[in-house]
Design a protein around this motif. Sequence first.
Motif, PDB file in Angstrom:
ATOM      1  N   THR A   1      29.100  38.492  91.149  1.00 27.81           N
ATOM      2  CA  THR A   1      29.801  37.238  90.952  1.00 27.81           C
ATOM      3  C   THR A   1      31.301  37.443  90.889  1.00 27.81           C
ATOM      4  O   THR A   1      32.065  36.573  91.309  1.00 27.81           O
ATOM      5  CB  THR A   1      29.325  36.543  89.661  1.00 27.81           C
ATOM      6  OG1 THR A   1      27.901  36.625  89.603  1.00 27.81           O
ATOM      7  CG2 THR A   1      29.726  35.103  89.636  1.00 27.81           C
TER       8      THR A   1
ATOM      9  N   VAL B   1      27.359  35.670  77.316  1.00 29.49           N
ATOM     10  CA  VAL B   1      27.816  34.996  78.519  1.00 29.49           C
ATOM     11  C   VAL B   1      29.210  35.493  78.888  1.00 29.49           C
ATOM     12  O   VAL B   1      30.033  35.773  78.021  1.00 29.49           O
ATOM     13  CB  VAL B   1      27.841  33.456  78.331  1.00 29.49           C
ATOM     14  CG1 VAL B   1      28.814  33.062  77.226  1.00 29.49           C
ATOM     15  CG2 VAL B   1      28.200  32.736  79.625  1.00 29.49           C
TER      16      VAL B   1
ATOM     17  N   GLU C   1      32.159  34.173  81.695  1.00 32.53           N
ATOM     18  CA  GLU C   1      32.446  33.136  82.670  1.00 32.53           C
ATOM     19  C   GLU C   1      33.947  32.921  82.818  1.00 32.53           C
ATOM     20  O   GLU C   1      34.737  33.250  81.930  1.00 32.53           O
ATOM     21  CB  GLU C   1      31.775  31.814  82.278  1.00 32.53           C
ATOM     22  CG  GLU C   1      32.355  31.188  81.020  1.00 32.53           C
ATOM     23  CD  GLU C   1      31.809  29.790  80.743  1.00 32.53           C
ATOM     24  OE1 GLU C   1      30.632  29.545  81.054  1.00 32.53           O
ATOM     25  OE2 GLU C   1      32.575  28.957  80.206  1.00 32.53           O
TER      26      GLU C   1
ATOM     27  N   VAL D   1      33.181  26.526  87.237  1.00 28.39           N
ATOM     28  CA  VAL D   1      32.838  27.599  86.307  1.00 28.39           C
ATOM     29  C   VAL D   1      32.106  28.704  87.067  1.00 28.39           C
ATOM     30  O   VAL D   1      31.036  28.463  87.632  1.00 28.39           O
ATOM     31  CB  VAL D   1      31.961  27.080  85.149  1.00 28.39           C
ATOM     32  CG1 VAL D   1      31.649  28.202  84.179  1.00 28.39           C
ATOM     33  CG2 VAL D   1      32.654  25.918  84.435  1.00 28.39           C
TER      34      VAL D   1
ATOM     35  N   ARG E   1      30.056  31.895  86.698  1.00 31.71           N
ATOM     36  CA  ARG E   1      29.265  32.626  85.712  1.00 31.71           C
ATOM     37  C   ARG E   1      29.081  34.065  86.189  1.00 31.71           C
ATOM     38  O   ARG E   1      28.439  34.314  87.197  1.00 31.71           O
ATOM     39  CB  ARG E   1      27.904  31.967  85.506  1.00 31.71           C
ATOM     40  CG  ARG E   1      27.956  30.531  85.010  1.00 31.71           C
ATOM     41  CD  ARG E   1      26.571  30.055  84.594  1.00 31.71           C
ATOM     42  NE  ARG E   1      25.577  30.275  85.623  1.00 31.71           N
ATOM     43  CZ  ARG E   1      25.339  29.439  86.638  1.00 31.71           C
ATOM     44  NH1 ARG E   1      26.029  28.324  86.743  1.00 31.71           N
ATOM     45  NH2 ARG E   1      24.411  29.713  87.526  1.00 31.71           N
TER      46      ARG E   1
ATOM     47  N   ASP F   1      23.509  34.765  83.922  1.00 36.44           N
ATOM     48  CA  ASP F   1      22.942  33.885  84.930  1.00 36.44           C
ATOM     49  C   ASP F   1      23.932  33.725  86.060  1.00 36.44           C
ATOM     50  O   ASP F   1      24.652  32.742  86.113  1.00 36.44           O
ATOM     51  CB  ASP F   1      22.688  32.533  84.272  1.00 36.44           C
ATOM     52  CG  ASP F   1      21.360  31.969  84.625  1.00 36.44           C
ATOM     53  OD1 ASP F   1      20.680  32.609  85.384  1.00 36.44           O
ATOM     54  OD2 ASP F   1      21.052  30.877  84.139  1.00 36.44           O
ATOM     55  N   GLU F   2      24.016  34.669  86.968  1.00 37.40           N
ATOM     56  CA  GLU F   2      25.086  34.706  87.962  1.00 37.40           C
ATOM     57  C   GLU F   2      25.081  33.474  88.850  1.00 37.40           C
ATOM     58  O   GLU F   2      24.052  33.090  89.403  1.00 37.40           O
ATOM     59  CB  GLU F   2      24.947  35.959  88.823  1.00 37.40           C
ATOM     60  CG  GLU F   2      25.087  37.255  88.043  1.00 37.40           C
ATOM     61  CD  GLU F   2      24.889  38.473  88.921  1.00 37.40           C
ATOM     62  OE1 GLU F   2      24.117  38.379  89.903  1.00 37.40           O
ATOM     63  OE2 GLU F   2      25.498  39.507  88.632  1.00 37.40           O
TER      64      GLU F   2
ATOM     65  N   THR G   1      29.026  26.803  88.687  1.00 38.67           N
ATOM     66  CA  THR G   1      28.732  25.432  88.285  1.00 38.67           C
ATOM     67  C   THR G   1      29.971  24.583  88.512  1.00 38.67           C
ATOM     68  O   THR G   1      31.089  25.016  88.203  1.00 38.67           O
ATOM     69  CB  THR G   1      28.329  25.357  86.801  1.00 38.67           C
ATOM     70  OG1 THR G   1      27.105  26.070  86.621  1.00 38.67           O
ATOM     71  CG2 THR G   1      28.129  23.923  86.360  1.00 38.67           C
TER      72      THR G   1
ATOM     73  N   ASP H   1      24.888  23.012  90.330  1.00 36.10           N
ATOM     74  CA  ASP H   1      24.732  24.418  90.008  1.00 36.10           C
ATOM     75  C   ASP H   1      24.284  25.226  91.215  1.00 36.10           C
ATOM     76  O   ASP H   1      23.385  24.826  91.954  1.00 36.10           O
ATOM     77  CB  ASP H   1      23.714  24.575  88.869  1.00 36.10           C
ATOM     78  CG  ASP H   1      23.638  26.005  88.369  1.00 36.10           C
ATOM     79  OD1 ASP H   1      24.573  26.415  87.671  1.00 36.10           O
ATOM     80  OD2 ASP H   1      22.664  26.700  88.690  1.00 36.10           O
TER      81      ASP H   1
ATOM     82  N   PRO I   1      29.662  27.387  76.319  1.00 32.59           N
ATOM     83  CA  PRO I   1      28.902  27.843  77.495  1.00 32.59           C
ATOM     84  C   PRO I   1      27.428  27.456  77.414  1.00 32.59           C
ATOM     85  O   PRO I   1      26.867  27.377  76.329  1.00 32.59           O
ATOM     86  CB  PRO I   1      29.068  29.368  77.458  1.00 32.59           C
ATOM     87  CG  PRO I   1      30.285  29.608  76.637  1.00 32.59           C
ATOM     88  CD  PRO I   1      30.296  28.515  75.611  1.00 32.59           C
TER      89      PRO I   1
END
Length: 517
Positions: free
Chosen positions: A214, A374, A376, A403, A405, A409-410, A413, A433, A517
């Motif tokens: 990511t 998290v 992000e 966003v 991430r 949770d790659e 959003t 998402d 988050p």
Amino acid sequence: MSERTPAAVTAEHNPLRDPDDKRLPRIAGPCSMVMFGVTGDLARKKLMPAIYDLANRGLLPTGFSLVGFARREWADQDFAKVVHESVREHARTPFREEVWRTLAEGFRFVPGSFDDADAFTLLARTVRALDEERGTGGNHAFYLSVPPAWFAPVCDQLQASGLADQQPGSWRRVVIEKPFGHDLASAQELNAIVEGVFPPDSIFRIDHYLGKETVQNLLALRFANQMFEPVWNSHYVDHVQITMAEDIGIGGRAGYYDEVGAARDVIQNHLLQLLALTAMEPPIAFTADAVRAEKEKVLASVRLPEDLDAATARGRYTAGWQGSEPVPGYVEEEGVDASAHTETYAAMKLWVHTRRWAGVPFYLRTGKRLGKRVTEIAVVLKRAPHLPFTDTATEELGQNAVVIRVQPDEGVTMRFGSKVPGTQMEVRDVTMDFGYGASFTESSPEAYERLILDVLLGEPPLFPRHEEVELSWRILDPIIDHWAASDTPPQDYPAGTWGPPCADELMRHDGREWRLP
């Protein structure tokens, strides 16, 4: 099938293929890796499994060899047993006996301490034997998975034993893990030591965050899509929040963490690198020099607010609940010096003094024992200049945001306003998402897979050079010094919450609030 395209890999399904040749995967040539610190958690949980995963995906040559070096009286087969246990427990890809047997043929172990000249003489003989027996061709990478205090002794021994000598037609490379010093002066001293033994292009400084899919996708998101870049500036962006939250405590790292703290441990490297990638100008090409040049420009342009008391926050977790489990506070963790003012939470506001980002604050925060794990990057846009709706129609409407991430949770959003179904005009925030797991059939490689392969290939775009490291310390050192000169200890926050009250006050001072988050 040619030697360069083994049956286990096809270019169409290999996410690590050569970007300049879409037909062929990127496969390392003949080489070995010498790993110092093979008994540590990093080697056991990340490095050894990553090497197996690369082999399992056909990205290592048949003769690839792994040499372990540690203060243990092990034979080669003892080392192989340790690697086997590590792979079985932590590898990402399925275990295949035939892959394991081929890989294990190249395992060697050299016992000794990092200041033992005789052990390095034996290591040099072992490496030369691999060239003859395994066809490694004089190509060897030395991975220093050791505390920074041992970087200098190991580099000195590599030089004295001839292991660092660059031979015509082959290569020698060194890999060092963060932290790259504990302040600017120590970072400069460390860089001088390592670059006194290896040329700059042969030094790979590992920041595992830069190997995450990511993080790399951030560059693709920005520069491969026309829809984002036109609004990626101060005309449209209100502020940027970069968060790395952990729900775990310090574990068994009390001795290390007491000397470092959250800001040095995470912000100096991970978060400032994410800031640079978020704020950089488009590079002329995705090459090491071009990407680094743009990142260095960003780091050189970062400025601190005048009032560091109002623009920074630090805290320390106390006993509380993590999920349904009671957990101890920081000072109750085994081995912690309760009298030290070590922060487990750090937050700060920074300015990027460039034409693109003038007037846009960047908020960075990291902490242990927070509400969830998290990482992000949230690019929060300004509100629309005019809303042709009644106040009641948009009372819950927030600001648009993109966003990214990074973990766990790659994905990406996007938050924007949309009409609520019904006869009345009512607009509320909704999210759109994108998740890697849902959009691609194959799982993302672990960061260390990508980074180790890049070391073996000699491809350095994802590795910071010493200029970036030193620029990062120039940003952080004044904040650390300001905290050290203050009589105010880190502010308490209960485990399982989102940090100390002073962090919320930092945002309220600017009329903003942290994202949840």
